[in-house]
Design an enzyme around this catalytic site. Structure first.
Site, PDB file in Angstrom:
ATOM      1  N   ASP A 127       0.810  -1.213   0.000  1.00 59.49           N
ATOM      2  CA  ASP A 127       0.000   0.000   0.000  1.00 59.49           C
ATOM      3  C   ASP A 127       0.848   1.269   0.000  1.00 59.49           C
ATOM      4  O   ASP A 127       0.580   2.203  -0.763  1.00 59.49           O
ATOM      5  CB  ASP A 127      -0.931   0.004   1.218  1.00 59.49           C
ATOM      6  N   CYS A 155      -5.019   2.575  -0.460  1.00 57.40           N
ATOM      7  CA  CYS A 155      -4.947   1.945  -1.786  1.00 57.40           C
ATOM      8  C   CYS A 155      -5.378   0.487  -1.723  1.00 57.40           C
ATOM      9  O   CYS A 155      -6.073   0.000  -2.626  1.00 57.40           O
ATOM     10  CB  CYS A 155      -3.539   2.071  -2.354  1.00 57.40           C
ATOM     11  N   ASP A 156      -4.991  -0.218  -0.677  1.00 63.05           N
ATOM     12  CA  ASP A 156      -5.427  -1.601  -0.526  1.00 63.05           C
ATOM     13  C   ASP A 156      -6.946  -1.701  -0.450  1.00 63.05           C
ATOM     14  O   ASP A 156      -7.580  -2.486  -1.172  1.00 63.05           O
ATOM     15  CB  ASP A 156      -4.826  -2.216   0.746  1.00 63.05           C
ATOM     16  N   TYR A 157      -7.536  -0.919   0.439  1.00 57.86           N
ATOM     17  CA  TYR A 157      -8.975  -1.029   0.637  1.00 57.86           C
ATOM     18  C   TYR A 157      -9.749  -0.510  -0.570  1.00 57.86           C
ATOM     19  O   TYR A 157     -10.788  -1.082  -0.947  1.00 57.86           O
ATOM     20  CB  TYR A 157      -9.393  -0.292   1.916  1.00 57.86           C
ATOM     21  N   ALA A 160      -9.733  -3.183  -3.171  1.00 60.87           N
ATOM     22  CA  ALA A 160     -10.711  -4.221  -2.839  1.00 60.87           C
ATOM     23  C   ALA A 160     -12.120  -3.795  -3.237  1.00 60.87           C
ATOM     24  O   ALA A 160     -12.902  -4.599  -3.770  1.00 60.87           O
ATOM     25  CB  ALA A 160     -10.655  -4.539  -1.347  1.00 60.87           C
TER      26      ALA A 160
END
Length: 384
Positions: A127, A155-157, A160
């Site tokens: 991230d 960025c990760d979430y 997703a």
């Protein structure tokens, strides 16, 4: 078939929405998220946070028989989510052409840092690296300070979320065509999508956005102000209507007529002197009084809450946004509920995160019709 946050959280969202989600992990210890951060009763909060509502399947990824087994499972699935480095799935004999030939309805969700091809495709990515390369980090932090990472893995979430949205759109498209497709979501692209006007402003006007700390990029005043008791309040009073209300709540209605502050353009130009006035006013009042005055005036503002504040927030409790997720040893562990509510088909948390390989036998029986003898043989040879 994913690890850490972006892929697992995508799977969790699908599970929250009612999908039968099977989390596939390597048999020698499972995914790395099982070993990240603080733990409760043997499970890390990190792992628990992105893996509820799933069944657990553990397998030897390098064994040819197990690779064939995974391809068999994919042949029965609606959606396959993976976040390997590009080429890894192909090296396991699970390239898109082969998967699609066996299961034309399959939707393959591919989550990576940078995409399946291109000059950066093989770069490993987490991230923070995505926040850096997408430009988000250059815009975050105090004006005279260094680039700063967000306090959470945005960025990760976000990846997703985009992956889930696209996967569900692909399911809807499949209803029309009968055919699945590849869905790609990347951490870099997700960071770019959060940049509002920064990219066109640079490409059209050549202007680089500065770091502004807690200031809003477009409207002033929008900032954190500290009360006499040390509490912080974030005020968003940038449009003209809100600023007039704000000035009246400060018992200084004249400043709304001052040419330096009468319009949002003028306020942006003179934001430094305006914030001095507001800081002086805030310092004469406790933060609770500031909130009471501004809420009474219908000015957007809220307390800068600690996590201790959040978990006792009456609105959070009213909406039941903290829920007890089942755990086999601890009984339950409190976590955030899904961030959406569906009145007709509500989400349900039916199980917590699975133990490593907890449901391997059940999945093989239900999805592939394996016998107990078949399962025993795979277990004896250390394949599942």
């Amino acid at each position: 078939m994913s690890r850490y946050i972006a892929g697992p959280f995508c799977g969790q969202l699908l599970g929250d929405l009612g999908a039968d989600v099977v989390k596939v992990e390597r048999i020698d210890g499972g995914e790395e998220g099982r070993r990240v951060g603080e733990a409760i009763a043997g499970d890390t909060f990190f792992f628990l946070s992105a893996n509820r509502n799933k069944r657990g399947f553990a397998v030897d990824f390098r064994d040819p028989e197990c690779q064939a087994l995974l391809a068999d499972l994919a042949a029965q699935a609606d959606i396959l989510v993976e976040n390997f480095r590009p080429g890894t799935l192909e090296s396991m004999g699970m390239d898109w052409e082969s998967l699609h030939a066996r299961n034309p309805r399959l939707i393959l969700v591919r989550i990576t840092g940078f995409g399946q091809d291109g000059p950066l495709a093989q770069h490993p990515c987490f991230d923070g690296a995505a926040q850096a390369i997408s430009g988000l980090m250059s815009m975050t932090g105090q004006h005279d300070g260094p680039p700063t990472m967000s306090g959470v893995f945005v960025c990760d979430y976000t990846t997703a979320l985009y992956a889930t949205i696209a996967a569900l759109a692909a399911v809807r498209a499949r209803d029309e065509t009968g055919v699945g497709q590849v869905v790609e979501a990347t951490l870099m692209d997700s960071g770019l999508a959060l940049m509002t006007t920064a990219i066109p402003e640079y490409l059209v006007n050549g202007e680089l956005p500065p770091r502004l700390g807690n200031r809003d990029r477009y409207l002033a005043p929008s900032h954190c102000f500290r009360g006499r008791d040390g509490g912080w309040v974030y005020v968003v009073a940038g449009n003209d209507q809100h600023f007039h209300r704000f000035a009246a709540a400060m018992d200084q209605p004249n400043i709304a007529q001052d040419p330096r502050y009468a319009t949002f353009v003028a306020r942006n130009t003179n934001v430094d002197t305006l914030e001095i006035l507001i800081n002086d006013w805030a310092a004469q009042h406790d933060s609770a009084d500031i909130l009471a005055k501004l809420h009474a005036a219908d000015v957007p503002c809220e307390k800068v809450a600690t996590i201790a504040d959040v978990v006792t927030n009456p609105q959070v409790l009213h909406r039941r946004q903290i829920v007890d997720v089942p755990h086999p040893i601890a009984g339950s562990v409190p976590f955030q509920a899904p961030a959406f509510k569906m009145w007709g088909t509500p989400t349900e948390i039916s199980r917590g995160a699975p133990g490593l390989g907890e449901h391997s036998g059940d999945v093989l029986k239900e999805w592939l019709g394996y016998s107990d003898a078949d399962i025993d043989r795979l277990e004896e040879h250390g394949r599942i």
